[in-house]
Design an enzyme around this catalytic site. Structure first.
Site, PDB file in Angstrom:
ATOM      1  N   GLU A 131      23.363  -1.065  49.105  1.00  0.00           N
ATOM      2  CA  GLU A 131      23.595  -1.732  47.823  1.00  0.00           C
ATOM      3  C   GLU A 131      22.311  -2.188  47.133  1.00  0.00           C
ATOM      4  O   GLU A 131      22.064  -3.392  46.970  1.00  0.00           O
ATOM      5  CB  GLU A 131      24.546  -2.916  48.013  1.00  0.00           C
ATOM      6  N   GLU A 175      32.092   0.611  52.992  1.00  0.00           N
ATOM      7  CA  GLU A 175      32.665  -0.744  52.987  1.00  0.00           C
ATOM      8  C   GLU A 175      33.841  -0.787  52.038  1.00  0.00           C
ATOM      9  O   GLU A 175      33.785  -0.239  50.931  1.00  0.00           O
ATOM     10  CB  GLU A 175      31.646  -1.795  52.508  1.00  0.00           C
TER      11      GLU A 175
HETATM   12  C1  FCB Z   1      28.927  -6.208  50.086  1.00  0.00           C
HETATM   13  C2  FCB Z   1      27.895  -6.353  51.188  1.00  0.00           C
HETATM   14  C3  FCB Z   1      28.446  -6.841  52.477  1.00  0.00           C
HETATM   15  C4  FCB Z   1      29.542  -7.859  52.305  1.00  0.00           C
HETATM   16  C5  FCB Z   1      30.553  -7.414  51.286  1.00  0.00           C
HETATM   17  C6  FCB Z   1      31.682  -8.369  51.062  1.00  0.00           C
HETATM   18  O1  FCB Z   1      28.321  -6.353  48.859  1.00  0.00           O
HETATM   19  O2  FCB Z   1      27.253  -5.134  51.417  1.00  0.00           O
HETATM   20  O3  FCB Z   1      27.376  -7.306  53.248  1.00  0.00           O
HETATM   21  O4  FCB Z   1      29.013  -9.089  52.022  1.00  0.00           O
HETATM   22  O5  FCB Z   1      29.932  -7.154  50.066  1.00  0.00           O
END
Ligand code: FCB
Length: 481
Positions: free
Chosen positions: A163, A388
Protein backbone atom coordinates in the site's frame (compact mmCIF):
# COMPACT_ATOMS: atom_id res chain seq x y z
CA UNK A 1 -20.00 -21.44 -4.90
CA UNK A 2 -16.87 -23.25 -6.06
CA UNK A 3 -13.45 -21.78 -6.65
CA UNK A 4 -11.07 -23.08 -9.30
CA UNK A 5 -8.78 -25.94 -8.31
CA UNK A 6 -5.57 -24.57 -6.84
CA UNK A 7 -7.15 -21.35 -5.60
CA UNK A 8 -4.94 -20.28 -2.70
CA UNK A 9 -6.52 -19.63 0.69
CA UNK A 10 -4.63 -17.64 3.26
CA UNK A 11 -4.56 -15.01 5.96
CA UNK A 12 -2.39 -11.94 6.37
CA UNK A 13 -0.67 -9.96 9.11
CA UNK A 14 2.07 -7.33 9.34
CA UNK A 15 5.12 -7.19 11.58
CA UNK A 16 4.47 -4.06 13.61
CA UNK A 17 0.83 -4.99 14.07
CA UNK A 18 1.49 -8.35 15.74
CA UNK A 19 5.10 -8.93 16.77
CA UNK A 20 5.70 -6.75 19.82
CA UNK A 21 9.21 -7.28 21.26
CA UNK A 22 10.25 -3.99 19.76
CA UNK A 23 13.58 -3.84 21.55
CA UNK A 24 14.52 -7.48 21.37
CA UNK A 25 17.39 -9.17 19.55
CA UNK A 26 18.81 -5.91 18.31
CA UNK A 27 15.73 -4.56 16.58
CA UNK A 28 16.06 -0.85 15.82
CA UNK A 29 13.44 1.84 16.20
CA UNK A 30 10.97 2.27 13.36
CA UNK A 31 8.88 5.26 12.38
CA UNK A 32 5.85 3.50 13.85
CA UNK A 33 7.52 3.14 17.25
CA UNK A 34 8.25 6.84 17.18
CA UNK A 35 4.80 7.80 15.91
CA UNK A 36 2.88 5.57 18.31
CA UNK A 37 4.85 6.96 21.22
CA UNK A 38 4.03 10.51 20.21
CA UNK A 39 1.06 11.62 22.31
CA UNK A 40 -2.15 12.08 20.40
CA UNK A 41 -1.21 10.09 17.32
CA UNK A 42 -2.81 6.72 18.09
CA UNK A 43 -6.21 6.15 19.69
CA UNK A 44 -5.96 5.33 23.37
CA UNK A 45 -2.21 5.98 23.34
CA UNK A 46 -1.76 2.40 22.09
CA UNK A 47 1.59 1.27 20.73
CA UNK A 48 2.97 -1.86 19.11
CA UNK A 49 5.33 -2.49 22.04
CA UNK A 50 3.61 -5.73 22.97
CA UNK A 51 0.98 -6.16 20.23
CA UNK A 52 0.07 -9.86 19.96
CA UNK A 53 3.44 -10.93 21.31
CA UNK A 54 3.82 -12.95 18.14
CA UNK A 55 7.59 -12.60 18.40
CA UNK A 56 7.42 -15.07 21.26
CA UNK A 57 4.31 -16.98 20.25
CA UNK A 58 5.08 -17.50 16.58
CA UNK A 59 5.30 -21.29 16.88
CA UNK A 60 1.84 -21.66 18.43
CA UNK A 61 0.52 -19.11 15.96
CA UNK A 62 1.72 -21.24 13.06
CA UNK A 63 0.10 -24.27 14.64
CA UNK A 64 -3.11 -22.30 14.91
CA UNK A 65 -2.91 -21.45 11.21
CA UNK A 66 -2.52 -25.14 10.46
CA UNK A 67 -5.52 -25.96 12.65
CA UNK A 68 -7.54 -23.46 10.65
CA UNK A 69 -6.53 -25.16 7.42
CA UNK A 70 -4.69 -22.15 6.00
CA UNK A 71 -2.76 -22.91 2.85
CA UNK A 72 -0.76 -19.69 2.84
CA UNK A 73 0.33 -17.02 5.27
CA UNK A 74 1.21 -13.50 4.27
CA UNK A 75 3.43 -11.80 6.83
CA UNK A 76 5.81 -8.88 6.68
CA UNK A 77 9.44 -8.66 7.60
CA UNK A 78 10.38 -5.84 9.96
CA UNK A 79 13.07 -3.84 8.19
CA UNK A 80 14.50 -2.59 11.55
CA UNK A 81 14.97 -6.18 12.71
CA UNK A 82 17.27 -6.81 9.76
CA UNK A 83 18.80 -3.34 9.61
CA UNK A 84 18.39 -1.62 12.98
CA UNK A 85 20.01 1.57 11.65
CA UNK A 86 18.70 1.28 8.13
CA UNK A 87 21.98 0.21 6.54
CA UNK A 88 25.14 -1.78 7.13
CA UNK A 89 25.22 -5.52 7.68
CA UNK A 90 22.09 -7.56 8.38
CA UNK A 91 21.41 -8.36 12.03
CA UNK A 92 21.61 -12.15 12.26
CA UNK A 93 19.23 -12.43 15.20
CA UNK A 94 16.54 -10.60 13.27
CA UNK A 95 17.07 -12.82 10.26
CA UNK A 96 16.88 -15.95 12.43
CA UNK A 97 13.42 -15.09 13.66
CA UNK A 98 12.04 -15.14 10.13
CA UNK A 99 14.05 -18.26 9.23
CA UNK A 100 12.44 -20.14 12.08
CA UNK A 101 9.02 -18.84 11.13
CA UNK A 102 9.43 -19.89 7.51
CA UNK A 103 10.71 -23.32 8.51
CA UNK A 104 7.75 -23.99 10.70
CA UNK A 105 5.33 -22.79 8.05
CA UNK A 106 6.82 -25.35 5.69
CA UNK A 107 6.65 -28.00 8.37
CA UNK A 108 2.93 -27.31 8.65
CA UNK A 109 2.48 -27.19 4.84
CA UNK A 110 1.69 -23.49 4.77
CA UNK A 111 3.08 -21.41 1.93
CA UNK A 112 4.90 -18.31 3.18
CA UNK A 113 4.26 -15.05 1.34
CA UNK A 114 6.60 -12.31 2.52
CA UNK A 115 6.02 -8.58 2.31
CA UNK A 116 9.16 -6.48 2.55
CA UNK A 117 7.67 -3.16 3.51
CA UNK A 118 4.58 -2.91 5.62
CA UNK A 119 5.36 0.61 6.85
CA UNK A 120 8.03 0.12 9.51
CA UNK A 121 10.82 2.25 8.08
CA UNK A 122 13.91 2.39 10.31
CA UNK A 123 13.72 5.69 12.19
CA UNK A 124 17.37 6.31 11.31
CA UNK A 125 16.33 6.67 7.67
CA UNK A 126 13.49 8.99 8.61
CA UNK A 127 16.07 11.29 10.18
CA UNK A 128 17.47 11.66 6.68
CA UNK A 129 14.11 12.48 5.15
CA UNK A 130 12.52 9.05 4.98
CA UNK A 131 10.74 8.31 1.73
CA UNK A 132 10.98 11.93 0.66
CA UNK A 133 14.71 11.25 0.28
CA UNK A 134 15.57 9.42 -2.94
CA UNK A 135 18.37 7.63 -1.16
CA UNK A 136 15.89 5.60 0.87
CA UNK A 137 14.99 3.64 -2.27
CA UNK A 138 18.58 2.38 -2.41
CA UNK A 139 18.60 1.51 1.26
CA UNK A 140 15.45 -0.49 0.53
CA UNK A 141 17.19 -2.27 -2.31
CA UNK A 142 19.98 -3.32 0.06
CA UNK A 143 17.47 -4.55 2.60
CA UNK A 144 15.47 -6.39 -0.06
CA UNK A 145 18.59 -8.05 -1.44
CA UNK A 146 19.59 -9.19 2.06
CA UNK A 147 16.12 -10.60 2.64
CA UNK A 148 16.20 -12.45 -0.69
CA UNK A 149 19.64 -13.91 0.12
CA UNK A 150 18.81 -14.91 3.67
CA UNK A 151 15.23 -16.07 3.28
CA UNK A 152 14.83 -16.64 -0.44
CA UNK A 153 15.34 -20.36 -0.23
CA UNK A 154 12.20 -20.86 1.83
CA UNK A 155 10.03 -18.11 0.42
CA UNK A 156 8.80 -18.32 -3.16
CA UNK A 157 6.42 -15.37 -3.11
CA UNK A 158 7.44 -11.81 -2.32
CA UNK A 159 5.60 -8.54 -2.23
CA UNK A 160 7.82 -5.47 -2.27
CA UNK A 161 5.73 -2.62 -0.86
CA UNK A 162 2.40 -2.82 0.88
CA UNK A 163 0.00 0.00 0.00
CA UNK A 164 2.33 2.76 -1.14
CA UNK A 165 -0.69 5.09 -1.15
CA UNK A 166 -0.95 4.80 2.64
CA UNK A 167 2.78 5.04 3.20
CA UNK A 168 3.05 8.18 1.06
CA UNK A 169 -0.20 10.05 1.50
CA UNK A 170 -1.43 9.01 4.95
CA UNK A 171 2.15 9.32 6.16
CA UNK A 172 3.39 12.50 4.49
CA UNK A 173 0.34 14.50 3.40
CA UNK A 174 -2.56 13.68 5.70
CA UNK A 175 -0.51 13.12 8.85
CA UNK A 176 -2.53 10.11 9.97
CA UNK A 177 0.25 7.55 9.73
CA UNK A 178 3.94 7.63 10.54
CA UNK A 179 5.89 9.82 10.06
CA UNK A 180 2.88 12.07 10.55
CA UNK A 181 3.77 14.85 8.11
CA UNK A 182 1.39 17.20 6.33
CA UNK A 183 3.56 18.14 3.41
CA UNK A 184 2.12 17.46 -0.03
CA UNK A 185 5.29 17.96 -2.08
CA UNK A 186 7.01 15.52 0.28
CA UNK A 187 4.15 13.04 -0.13
CA UNK A 188 4.25 13.14 -3.92
CA UNK A 189 8.01 12.69 -3.84
CA UNK A 190 7.67 9.87 -1.29
CA UNK A 191 5.20 8.10 -3.55
CA UNK A 192 7.72 8.13 -6.37
CA UNK A 193 10.52 6.89 -4.15
CA UNK A 194 8.35 4.07 -2.84
CA UNK A 195 7.67 3.01 -6.41
CA UNK A 196 11.34 3.37 -7.25
CA UNK A 197 12.18 1.21 -4.24
CA UNK A 198 9.79 -1.40 -5.62
CA UNK A 199 11.52 -1.25 -9.00
CA UNK A 200 14.98 -1.54 -7.49
CA UNK A 201 13.88 -4.51 -5.40
CA UNK A 202 12.43 -6.22 -8.47
CA UNK A 203 15.76 -5.74 -10.24
CA UNK A 204 17.62 -7.24 -7.27
CA UNK A 205 15.11 -10.08 -7.21
CA UNK A 206 15.76 -10.95 -10.86
CA UNK A 207 19.50 -10.90 -10.21
CA UNK A 208 19.40 -13.05 -7.12
CA UNK A 209 16.47 -15.40 -7.36
CA UNK A 210 16.05 -18.37 -9.60
CA UNK A 211 13.04 -19.64 -11.50
CA UNK A 212 9.97 -20.63 -9.54
CA UNK A 213 10.20 -17.49 -7.43
CA UNK A 214 7.70 -14.68 -7.80
CA UNK A 215 7.71 -11.00 -6.98
CA UNK A 216 4.95 -8.43 -7.08
CA UNK A 217 3.57 -5.37 -5.34
CA UNK A 218 0.56 -4.96 -3.07
CA UNK A 219 -1.67 -2.01 -3.93
CA UNK A 220 -4.72 -0.90 -2.05
CA UNK A 221 -7.48 0.28 -4.30
CA UNK A 222 -10.83 1.81 -3.70
CA UNK A 223 -13.80 1.94 -5.99
CA UNK A 224 -14.10 5.69 -6.54
CA UNK A 225 -17.75 6.23 -7.40
CA UNK A 226 -19.53 9.47 -8.32
CA UNK A 227 -22.11 10.81 -5.87
CA UNK A 228 -24.47 11.30 -8.79
CA UNK A 229 -24.50 10.69 -12.51
CA UNK A 230 -23.77 14.30 -13.28
CA UNK A 231 -20.61 15.06 -15.19
CA UNK A 232 -18.95 17.10 -12.44
CA UNK A 233 -19.29 14.28 -9.92
CA UNK A 234 -18.02 11.76 -12.43
CA UNK A 235 -14.98 13.94 -13.01
CA UNK A 236 -14.51 14.20 -9.23
CA UNK A 237 -14.57 10.41 -8.96
CA UNK A 238 -12.04 10.21 -11.76
CA UNK A 239 -9.74 12.57 -9.85
CA UNK A 240 -10.06 10.53 -6.69
CA UNK A 241 -9.35 7.41 -8.71
CA UNK A 242 -6.26 9.20 -10.01
CA UNK A 243 -5.10 10.11 -6.53
CA UNK A 244 -5.71 6.69 -5.04
CA UNK A 245 -5.47 4.07 -7.76
CA UNK A 246 -4.01 5.30 -11.02
CA UNK A 247 -1.10 7.19 -9.43
CA UNK A 248 0.38 3.81 -8.44
CA UNK A 249 -1.01 1.31 -10.92
CA UNK A 250 -0.21 3.36 -14.03
CA UNK A 251 3.53 3.62 -13.27
CA UNK A 252 3.82 -0.08 -12.37
CA UNK A 253 1.85 -1.44 -15.31
CA UNK A 254 1.96 1.30 -17.95
CA UNK A 255 5.29 2.93 -17.15
CA UNK A 256 3.95 6.46 -16.72
CA UNK A 257 2.23 8.72 -14.24
CA UNK A 258 -1.31 9.77 -15.14
CA UNK A 259 -1.14 13.12 -16.96
CA UNK A 260 -4.21 14.55 -15.30
CA UNK A 261 -2.68 13.97 -11.86
CA UNK A 262 0.70 15.39 -12.84
CA UNK A 263 -1.14 18.47 -14.03
CA UNK A 264 -3.17 18.55 -10.86
CA UNK A 265 -0.16 18.39 -8.55
CA UNK A 266 1.67 20.90 -10.69
CA UNK A 267 -1.20 23.38 -10.42
CA UNK A 268 -1.39 22.75 -6.69
CA UNK A 269 2.30 23.43 -6.22
CA UNK A 270 2.79 19.90 -4.94
CA UNK A 271 4.61 18.34 -7.86
CA UNK A 272 8.07 19.70 -7.25
CA UNK A 273 9.71 22.14 -4.94
CA UNK A 274 10.91 22.24 -1.37
CA UNK A 275 9.89 19.73 1.23
CA UNK A 276 10.22 19.91 4.97
CA UNK A 277 11.92 16.54 4.87
CA UNK A 278 12.40 15.56 8.46
CA UNK A 279 9.88 14.69 11.11
CA UNK A 280 7.89 17.43 12.68
CA UNK A 281 5.87 18.43 9.71
CA UNK A 282 4.40 21.76 8.82
CA UNK A 283 0.88 23.00 8.34
CA UNK A 284 -1.09 21.43 5.56
CA UNK A 285 -0.96 24.38 3.21
CA UNK A 286 0.54 22.91 0.14
CA UNK A 287 -2.49 21.74 -1.75
CA UNK A 288 -4.21 25.04 -1.11
CA UNK A 289 -2.62 26.47 -4.22
CA UNK A 290 -5.10 24.37 -6.14
CA UNK A 291 -7.90 26.75 -5.29
CA UNK A 292 -10.82 25.82 -7.45
CA UNK A 293 -9.61 22.43 -8.43
CA UNK A 294 -11.42 21.54 -11.58
CA UNK A 295 -10.64 24.74 -13.39
CA UNK A 296 -6.98 24.67 -12.54
CA UNK A 297 -6.70 21.04 -13.37
CA UNK A 298 -8.21 21.64 -16.76
CA UNK A 299 -6.14 24.77 -17.24
CA UNK A 300 -2.94 22.91 -16.52
CA UNK A 301 -3.92 19.98 -18.70
CA UNK A 302 -2.21 18.86 -21.88
CA UNK A 303 1.47 17.98 -21.96
CA UNK A 304 2.77 16.66 -18.72
CA UNK A 305 4.91 18.88 -16.53
CA UNK A 306 8.25 17.36 -15.57
CA UNK A 307 8.62 16.74 -11.86
CA UNK A 308 12.08 17.43 -10.46
CA UNK A 309 12.15 14.01 -8.75
CA UNK A 310 11.80 12.05 -11.97
CA UNK A 311 15.14 10.86 -13.37
CA UNK A 312 15.88 9.05 -16.60
CA UNK A 313 15.48 5.31 -16.15
CA UNK A 314 13.11 5.54 -13.21
CA UNK A 315 9.99 4.57 -15.11
CA UNK A 316 11.71 1.58 -16.74
CA UNK A 317 12.67 0.29 -13.30
CA UNK A 318 9.22 0.89 -11.85
CA UNK A 319 7.43 -0.81 -14.73
CA UNK A 320 9.72 -3.83 -15.05
CA UNK A 321 7.60 -6.97 -15.41
CA UNK A 322 6.33 -8.50 -12.18
CA UNK A 323 4.73 -11.86 -11.52
CA UNK A 324 1.52 -10.89 -9.77
CA UNK A 325 -0.46 -8.03 -8.33
CA UNK A 326 -1.60 -8.12 -4.71
CA UNK A 327 -4.83 -6.22 -4.24
CA UNK A 328 -6.04 -4.93 -0.89
CA UNK A 329 -9.70 -4.05 -0.99
CA UNK A 330 -11.85 -2.78 1.85
CA UNK A 331 -14.41 -0.26 0.68
CA UNK A 332 -15.64 2.16 -1.92
CA UNK A 333 -15.46 5.96 -1.87
CA UNK A 334 -18.31 8.23 -2.93
CA UNK A 335 -17.00 11.39 -4.56
CA UNK A 336 -18.79 14.68 -5.03
CA UNK A 337 -17.51 17.67 -6.95
CA UNK A 338 -16.84 20.64 -4.69
CA UNK A 339 -14.95 23.52 -6.26
CA UNK A 340 -14.42 25.10 -2.84
CA UNK A 341 -12.53 22.07 -1.57
CA UNK A 342 -8.76 22.22 -1.44
CA UNK A 343 -8.71 18.49 -1.68
CA UNK A 344 -8.80 17.82 -5.42
CA UNK A 345 -11.86 20.03 -5.68
CA UNK A 346 -13.99 17.29 -4.24
CA UNK A 347 -15.42 15.92 -1.06
CA UNK A 348 -15.95 12.31 -0.11
CA UNK A 349 -19.42 11.57 1.17
CA UNK A 350 -20.52 9.37 4.08
CA UNK A 351 -21.38 5.75 3.38
CA UNK A 352 -24.74 4.95 1.83
CA UNK A 353 -25.09 1.43 3.10
CA UNK A 354 -24.12 -0.85 5.96
CA UNK A 355 -20.72 -0.17 7.49
CA UNK A 356 -18.04 -1.94 9.51
CA UNK A 357 -16.90 -0.88 12.98
CA UNK A 358 -14.65 1.68 11.29
CA UNK A 359 -17.52 3.20 9.36
CA UNK A 360 -16.18 1.79 6.11
CA UNK A 361 -19.04 1.00 3.77
CA UNK A 362 -19.48 -2.68 3.03
CA UNK A 363 -19.40 -2.75 -0.75
CA UNK A 364 -18.76 -6.22 -2.14
CA UNK A 365 -20.29 -5.48 -5.54
CA UNK A 366 -17.51 -2.99 -6.18
CA UNK A 367 -14.89 -5.69 -5.68
CA UNK A 368 -16.10 -7.60 -8.70
CA UNK A 369 -16.06 -4.52 -10.91
CA UNK A 370 -12.73 -3.37 -9.56
CA UNK A 371 -11.12 -6.74 -10.31
CA UNK A 372 -12.47 -6.67 -13.85
CA UNK A 373 -11.22 -3.14 -14.33
CA UNK A 374 -7.78 -3.96 -12.91
CA UNK A 375 -7.36 -6.80 -15.36
CA UNK A 376 -8.52 -4.72 -18.28
CA UNK A 377 -6.61 -1.54 -17.53
CA UNK A 378 -3.47 -2.88 -15.91
CA UNK A 379 -2.69 -6.52 -15.26
CA UNK A 380 -3.86 -7.95 -18.60
CA UNK A 381 -4.06 -11.53 -17.42
CA UNK A 382 -1.23 -11.46 -14.88
CA UNK A 383 -2.18 -13.37 -11.72
CA UNK A 384 -3.96 -11.28 -9.12
CA UNK A 385 -4.16 -12.20 -5.45
CA UNK A 386 -6.41 -10.49 -2.98
CA UNK A 387 -3.72 -9.82 -0.38
CA UNK A 388 -6.12 -8.25 2.10
CA UNK A 389 -9.85 -8.07 2.61
CA UNK A 390 -11.74 -8.11 5.86
CA UNK A 391 -13.74 -6.13 8.35
CA UNK A 392 -13.40 -4.56 11.78
CA UNK A 393 -16.29 -5.61 13.97
CA UNK A 394 -17.10 -4.92 17.62
CA UNK A 395 -16.37 -8.50 18.63
CA UNK A 396 -16.90 -9.74 22.14
CA UNK A 397 -15.84 -12.83 23.94
CA UNK A 398 -19.14 -14.20 25.26
CA UNK A 399 -19.57 -16.24 28.45
CA UNK A 400 -19.89 -19.40 26.35
CA UNK A 401 -16.22 -18.90 25.50
CA UNK A 402 -16.91 -18.08 21.85
CA UNK A 403 -16.80 -15.02 19.67
CA UNK A 404 -19.86 -14.88 17.47
CA UNK A 405 -19.18 -12.69 14.46
CA UNK A 406 -21.94 -13.32 11.93
CA UNK A 407 -21.32 -9.87 10.45
CA UNK A 408 -17.78 -10.82 9.51
CA UNK A 409 -18.89 -14.12 8.04
CA UNK A 410 -21.41 -12.29 5.86
CA UNK A 411 -18.74 -9.76 4.87
CA UNK A 412 -16.28 -12.45 3.86
CA UNK A 413 -18.89 -14.54 2.08
CA UNK A 414 -20.18 -11.59 0.05
CA UNK A 415 -16.70 -10.47 -0.93
CA UNK A 416 -15.66 -13.99 -1.85
CA UNK A 417 -18.82 -14.32 -3.93
CA UNK A 418 -17.90 -11.09 -5.72
CA UNK A 419 -14.39 -12.45 -6.27
CA UNK A 420 -15.94 -15.64 -7.64
CA UNK A 421 -18.06 -13.59 -10.04
CA UNK A 422 -14.93 -11.86 -11.25
CA UNK A 423 -13.26 -15.21 -11.87
CA UNK A 424 -16.32 -16.39 -13.76
CA UNK A 425 -16.04 -13.25 -15.87
CA UNK A 426 -12.47 -14.19 -16.77
CA UNK A 427 -10.36 -12.39 -14.17
CA UNK A 428 -7.18 -14.30 -13.36
CA UNK A 429 -7.63 -14.21 -9.59
CA UNK A 430 -5.49 -16.87 -7.94
CA UNK A 431 -6.03 -16.55 -4.23
CA UNK A 432 -7.44 -14.72 -1.25
CA UNK A 433 -5.90 -13.65 2.05
CA UNK A 434 -8.23 -12.56 4.78
CA UNK A 435 -7.17 -9.54 6.82
CA UNK A 436 -6.39 -10.56 9.43
CA UNK A 437 -5.37 -13.77 11.10
CA UNK A 438 -5.35 -12.07 14.51
CA UNK A 439 -6.87 -9.02 16.08
CA UNK A 440 -3.96 -6.61 16.15
CA UNK A 441 -2.61 -3.08 16.33
CA UNK A 442 -4.77 -1.30 13.78
CA UNK A 443 -2.39 1.64 13.18
CA UNK A 444 -3.91 4.97 14.20
CA UNK A 445 -6.93 3.15 15.63
CA UNK A 446 -4.81 1.15 18.04
CA UNK A 447 -6.31 -2.02 19.48
CA UNK A 448 -9.84 -0.64 19.43
CA UNK A 449 -10.62 -2.14 16.03
CA UNK A 450 -10.69 -5.91 15.71
CA UNK A 451 -10.04 -7.35 12.26
CA UNK A 452 -9.02 -10.88 13.19
CA UNK A 453 -10.74 -14.14 12.44
CA UNK A 454 -9.01 -15.04 15.69
CA UNK A 455 -9.81 -13.01 18.79
CA UNK A 456 -6.88 -11.87 20.91
CA UNK A 457 -7.42 -11.32 24.60
CA UNK A 458 -4.64 -8.79 25.06
CA UNK A 459 -4.49 -9.19 28.83
CA UNK A 460 -3.57 -12.88 28.58
CA UNK A 461 -2.56 -13.09 24.90
CA UNK A 462 -4.97 -15.98 24.54
CA UNK A 463 -6.08 -16.66 20.97
CA UNK A 464 -9.73 -17.62 20.49
CA UNK A 465 -10.83 -18.48 16.97
CA UNK A 466 -14.02 -16.59 16.15
CA UNK A 467 -16.96 -18.21 14.39
CA UNK A 468 -15.62 -16.70 11.18
CA UNK A 469 -12.40 -18.71 11.59
CA UNK A 470 -14.35 -21.96 11.73
CA UNK A 471 -16.46 -20.84 8.80
CA UNK A 472 -13.32 -19.97 6.82
CA UNK A 473 -11.85 -23.39 7.60
CA UNK A 474 -14.94 -25.01 6.08
CA UNK A 475 -14.70 -22.82 3.00
CA UNK A 476 -11.06 -23.74 2.52
CA UNK A 477 -11.85 -27.42 3.00
CA UNK A 478 -14.55 -27.37 0.36
CA UNK A 479 -12.91 -24.77 -1.87
CA UNK A 480 -16.16 -22.84 -1.62
CA UNK A 481 -19.46 -23.35 0.13
C1 FCB B 1 -4.62 -1.95 5.33
C2 FCB B 1 -3.28 -2.34 5.91
C3 FCB B 1 -3.35 -3.37 6.98
C4 FCB B 1 -4.56 -3.22 7.86
C5 FCB B 1 -5.81 -3.02 7.05
C6 FCB B 1 -7.07 -2.88 7.86
O1 FCB B 1 -4.57 -0.67 4.84
O2 FCB B 1 -2.43 -2.81 4.91
O3 FCB B 1 -2.15 -3.33 7.69
O4 FCB B 1 -4.37 -2.22 8.78
O5 FCB B 1 -5.68 -1.92 6.21
Amino acid sequence: MRFPAGFLWGAATAAYQIEGAVREDGRGESIWDRFAHTPGKVAGGDTGDAACDHYHRWAQDVDLMADLGLQAYRFSIAWPRLFPDGSGRPNARGVDFYKRLVERLHARSIRPVATLYHWDLPQALQEKGGWANRDTAWRFQEYAAAAFRELGEGVDDWATINEPWCAAFLGYALGQHAPGLTDWPAAVRASHHLLLAHGLAVRAFRDLMGPGKRVGITLNMTAAEPASENEADRAAARRYDGFFNRWFADPVFLGRYPEDMLAWYEAAGALSGPVSGTAGGRPSETLSGAGSGTTRCAAAGGGSPAPDWLRPGDMALISAPIDFLGLNYYTRTICQNDPSSRFFGLRTLPPRGPVTDQNWEIAPRCLRDLLARIQQDWTRGLPIYIHENGAAMADELTPDGHVHDPGRIAFLRDHLAAAGDAIAAGVNLKGYFVWSLLDNFEWAWGYAKRFGIVYVDYATQRRIPKDSAFWYREVIGQNGW
